[in-house]
Write a protein that holds these residues in place. Structure first.
Motif: not given
Length: 502
Positions: A486-492
């Motif tokens: 719901t915020r910034q991309s980059g996690g997994y």
């Protein structure tokens, strides 16, 4: 040789708008896939009972914001509708229309099980098209709702034939009809042209029924006959829409489908006989739940599978489909061997707008799916877990908060697509087990959600989801794995396995 006995439905799962052909001793079937990708699944059988997914007609068929879930709405309930499958002179053809694109697509291949498909695109919506590859080497598509049209195609079925037939073919009944004829399946047999349709009257039994029109001439005049009006004792849900196929022994069958509420539209097979050159279905107009055939027995192949995600390449089993076009840069089963890794991309405000949700069908009378989720790669604002997917969805999963804080949450559609959190429980740790259980018995249509920290002591969370089949998705409930931000991309998020029980 033992012969196969069929119990209807042949698959208690969403496999609608079926079209079946036979090539030598093998049957092939295509069905509607709408917003699921890859699409137009091709299934194979030797006995009309046991089916295996062997191919898809396309991985994706358009690449735009709607098909990629980037427009805030997607193509739910649209996409590829009611495909027609035919074979002639060594070539297989599949055609369908796409409501959102206002286009008519024709695909062709010489290898239906393993080959790639070439496509042609014809402008304009051709609703519920049925291919007719005539004996005189002329080809047609018959389509429409209520007012049925016929259009001639070129010899290679890549375009509309210049100067060819293009006209109104027949007009379906209007009086007392809630839904006029549609879903054409066309054949030339016994010196007749046969056109099969469904219609839905608002008098009498008030359910879907199967209709046949026949004519000695391609353009009519046509005679009309109701050939099946039955619900197999299931909540007045009529069994209809489909075509006919014969066996190597020259026995005839029809393959239709029936609405089964939240699980979707389920395919059924019935014997067909000919009387005065009219096709008659079942036993004195009734649809039997059990059919003895002369066809060979086969080892059943599962429609929905468990998966340990042990792959050598990033090519998933054919049982999986993505919700809309995936972003192939953001998923892998090789980056962390033995796991499905879903990376976050564009931000979304709900599961309905989240790309790279990986799904399979659900099956009746009851089924469940479990997964183990490694959350160590999640970032604040990320949400990962399992979903019972339709417009009235339910999810169970992990939400990543600030400073390494996590919660287990069960959420539902609050009414506008966005998620309402029904229950939230603090969670510490890096691995969590999740489960969703479905009960479709007698259209009970309930889903329940669970989690555990140790994989054994399952805890219910949230509330029972009362599932509803709604036409905005036009698809039975699916079970899926998701991860979005719901915020910034980059996690997994890493899913260790998916285990399915029925």
């Amino acid at each position: 040789m033992n012969a196969a006995a069929i119990t209807n439905p042949i698959m208690w799962a969403d496999v609608p708008d079926v079209d079946v052909i036979r090539v030598d001793s093998v049957f092939y079937m295509v069905s509607t896939s709408m917003h699921s990708m890859p699409g137009c699944p091709i299934m194979r059988s030797v006995n009309l009972k046991d089916w295996e997914i062997v191919n898809y007609v396309f991985d994706t068929f358009e690449d735009n914001e709607a098909h990629c879930l980037m427009d805030g709405k997607g193509i739910y309930g649209k996409g590829a509708w009611a495909a027609s499958l035919r074979y002639k002179d060594g070539v297989f053809y599949v055609c369908f229309s796409s409501n959102d694109m206002d286009r008519f697509y024709i695909y062709r291949t010489e290898d239906i099980e393993y080959g790639l498909w070439e496509r042609s695109v014809i402008p304009g919506l051709h609703h519920d098209p049925g291919l007719l590859l005539d004996d005189d080497n002329r080809n047609y598509v018959i389509y429409g709702n209520g007012d049925i049209r016929i259009k001639e195609l070129t010899a290679d079925l890549t375009a509309v034939k210049t100067g060819g037939t293009d006209q109104l073919l027949l007009e379906g009944e209007r009086a007392d009809m809630g839904l006029r004829i549609e879903g054409c399946h066309a054949y030339r047999l016994n010196g007749y042209y046969y056109l099969f349709f469904i219609e839905w009257p608002n008098t009498g039994n008030k359910r879907r029924r199967q209709i046949c029109y026949r004519s000695r001439e391609l353009l009519g005049p046509f005679e009309r006959k109701v050939i099946l009006d039955d619900d197999m004792g299931y909540h007045n849900k009529g069994v209809a829409q489909g075509g006919i196929v014969d066996t190597p022994e020259h026995d005839w069958y029809t393959v239709l489908f029936q609405d089964h509420d939240a699980v979707g539209r389920v395919p059924c097979v019935f014997p067909l006989r000919w009387e005065n050159d009219w096709p008659l279905i079942g036993d004195n107009g009734s649809a039997p739940q059990w059919v003895q055939t002369k066809l060979p027995c086969a080892v059943p192949k599962p429609l929905v599978i468990s998966d340990e995600f042990d792959y050598e390449t990033d090519r998933l089993a054919l049982n999986w489909q993505w919700n809309h076009n995936p972003d192939n840069r953001l998923w892998s089963v090789t980056e962390h061997p033995g796991y499905l890794r879903l990376r976050t991309g564009q931000a979304a405000d709900s599961i309905l707008r989240a790309r790279n949700t990986l799904t399979q069908r659900t099956e009746g009378p009851a089924c469940s799916g479990e997964t183990m989720l490694d959350i160590s790669g999640m970032q604040p604002g990320d949400r990962a877990g399992m979903v019972a997917l339709q417009n009235g969805y339910g999810t169970v999963g992990i939400t990543a908060g600030e400073q390494g804080q996590f919660t287990v949450e069960m959420c539902v559609n609050r009414g506008d697509g966005c998620e309402e959190t029904v229950e939230s429980v603090p969670f510490t740790g890096e691995r969590i087990y999740l489960k969703v259980g479905f009960n479709f018995e007698e259209s009970l249509d309930q889903a329940n959600f669970f989690y555990t920290e140790d994989g054994t002591a399952w805890k219910p969370i949230g509330r029972t989801l009362h599932m509803k089949y709604t036409l905005d998705h036009f698809m039975g409930y699916r079970i899926g794995l998701f991860n979005y931000t719901t915020r910034q991309s980059g996690g997994y998020a890493d899913f260790d396995y998916f285990r399915y029980f029925r």
